[in-house]
Design an enzyme around this catalytic site. Structure first.
Site, PDB file in Angstrom:
ATOM      1  N   GLU A  44      -5.658  13.203  35.328  1.00 50.92           N
ATOM      2  CA  GLU A  44      -5.054  12.546  36.497  1.00 50.92           C
ATOM      3  C   GLU A  44      -5.911  11.367  36.977  1.00 50.92           C
ATOM      4  O   GLU A  44      -5.369  10.350  37.416  1.00 50.92           O
ATOM      5  CB  GLU A  44      -4.803  13.547  37.630  1.00 50.92           C
ATOM      6  CG  GLU A  44      -3.784  14.645  37.298  1.00 50.92           C
ATOM      7  CD  GLU A  44      -2.431  14.134  36.788  1.00 50.92           C
ATOM      8  OE1 GLU A  44      -2.051  13.001  37.117  1.00 50.92           O
ATOM      9  OE2 GLU A  44      -1.770  14.893  36.046  1.00 50.92           O
ATOM     10  N   CYS A  83      -6.896  13.869  22.659  1.00 54.04           N
ATOM     11  CA  CYS A  83      -7.331  13.023  23.772  1.00 54.04           C
ATOM     12  C   CYS A  83      -6.866  13.645  25.083  1.00 54.04           C
ATOM     13  O   CYS A  83      -5.764  14.188  25.180  1.00 54.04           O
ATOM     14  CB  CYS A  83      -6.727  11.628  23.606  1.00 54.04           C
ATOM     15  SG  CYS A  83      -7.045  10.522  24.996  1.00 54.04           S
ATOM     16  N   CYS A 117      -8.812   5.051  24.621  1.00 57.50           N
ATOM     17  CA  CYS A 117      -8.595   5.318  26.054  1.00 57.50           C
ATOM     18  C   CYS A 117      -9.896   5.129  26.843  1.00 57.50           C
ATOM     19  O   CYS A 117      -9.871   4.634  27.972  1.00 57.50           O
ATOM     20  CB  CYS A 117      -8.050   6.727  26.273  1.00 57.50           C
ATOM     21  SG  CYS A 117      -6.325   6.921  25.778  1.00 57.50           S
ATOM     22  N   HIS A 166      -0.012   7.916  28.892  1.00 58.13           N
ATOM     23  CA  HIS A 166      -0.229   9.025  27.963  1.00 58.13           C
ATOM     24  C   HIS A 166      -0.590   8.506  26.579  1.00 58.13           C
ATOM     25  O   HIS A 166      -0.205   7.412  26.197  1.00 58.13           O
ATOM     26  CB  HIS A 166       1.011   9.921  27.909  1.00 58.13           C
ATOM     27  CG  HIS A 166       1.178  10.704  29.173  1.00 58.13           C
ATOM     28  ND1 HIS A 166       2.380  10.989  29.739  1.00 58.13           N
ATOM     29  CD2 HIS A 166       0.232  11.246  29.997  1.00 58.13           C
ATOM     30  CE1 HIS A 166       2.191  11.680  30.855  1.00 58.13           C
ATOM     31  NE2 HIS A 166       0.889  11.834  31.043  1.00 58.13           N
TER      32      HIS A 166
HETATM   33 ZN   LIG Z   1      -0.064  12.547  32.662  1.00 54.55          ZN
HETATM   34 ZN   LIG Z   2      -6.394   8.499  24.044  1.00 55.68          ZN
END
Ligand SMILES: [Zn+2]
Ligand SMILES: [Zn+2]
Length: 179
Positions: free
Chosen positions: A132, A147, A169, A141
Site C-alpha cells: 500500500e 514482487c 519497482c 501492480h
Molecule cells: Zn494493490
Molecule cells: Zn515489481
C-alpha cells in the site's frame, strides 16, 4: 527529499503486531524513519451495518488528521474493510492524500480455520503495508508474482510473494522518494 517519514497510525482495538519488527522492515526498505503513533478509536461512521464491514477509503481521509509535513500515513485496522464493488480489501491507498490503510482481519490463519502463526502473520502485515505504501508512491501492480506490488486476490498470492520490490519497482520507489 519528498518524504522524510512514515507514520503508522493504529486504530483500536489493536491487533498483535510486533511494532519493532514492522518499523525495522519498513525503514530498511524505504530508507526513511518510521514512527508509531498512539492508537485512536476506529471511526464508527466508516461502519456499514448491512455489510458488517468498514469502508476502507474512509480511513484515507481520517488519517489526514495525523498528517505531518513530508510524511506518509499508514493506518492499521483490525476490523474487516471493503471498497464499493469488492467483497473485502486487504488495504487501500491514495497517492493524492499520501495515506494508506491495511486491515489485519484476514491476515490471521485463524480466519481460515488454521492454527495461528505469528511469523507468517507479521510477514503478511509487512507485505500489505509495503504494497500500500508502494501505491502511495505512485506504483501500480506488477506482473512479477514475487514482487510485493503483485496484486493479491487471496492470501495465497500474499504468501507467495516477498515483502520486497522487484528491481524495476524499487527503482520507481527510490525515485518517488527522491533518493
Ligand atoms: Zn494493490
Ligand atoms: Zn515489481
Amino acid at each position: 527529499m519528498r518524504f522524510n517519514s512514515i507514520i503508522i497510525q493504529p486504530y483500536l482495538p489493536e491487533d498483535r503486531i510486533d511494532k519493532k519488527i514492522l518499523k525495522e522492515r519498513l525503514e530498511n526498505i524505504f530508507k526513511i524513519s518510521v514512527r508509531w503513533n498512539q492508537p485512536v478509536h476506529t471511526p464508527e461512521t466508516a461502519f456499514d451495518r448491512f455489510r458488517g464491514q468498514y469502508l476502507g477509503s474512509y480511513f484515507l481521509r481520517d488519517l489526514l488528521k495525523y498528517r505531518e509535513e513530508k510524511s506518509i500515513l499508514l493506518g492499521i485496522v483490525s476490523r474487516d474493510i471493503y471498497e464499493p464493488g469488492m467483497n473485502f480489501v486487504f488495504g487501500v491507498a491514495s497517492p493524492h492524500t499520501k495515506t494508506a490503510v491495511i486491515s489485519t482481519y484476514r491476515l490471521h490463519n485463524s480466519f481460515y480455520g488454521l492454527p495461528e502463526n505469528s511469523h507468517l502473520f507479521m510477514d503478511r502485515v509487512t507485505k500489505e503495508a509495503v504494497h500500500e505504501i508502494g501505491h502511495v508512491l505512485g506504483l501500480s501492480h506488477c506482473p512479477d508474482p514475487e514482487c510485493v506490488m503483485y496484486f493479491s486476490n487471496s492470501l495465497l498470492d500474499t504468501d507467495r510473494k516477498s515483502f520486497y520490490f522487484c528491481s524495476s519497482c524499487y527503482e520507481k520507489v527510490l525515485s518517488a522518494l527522491g533518493l
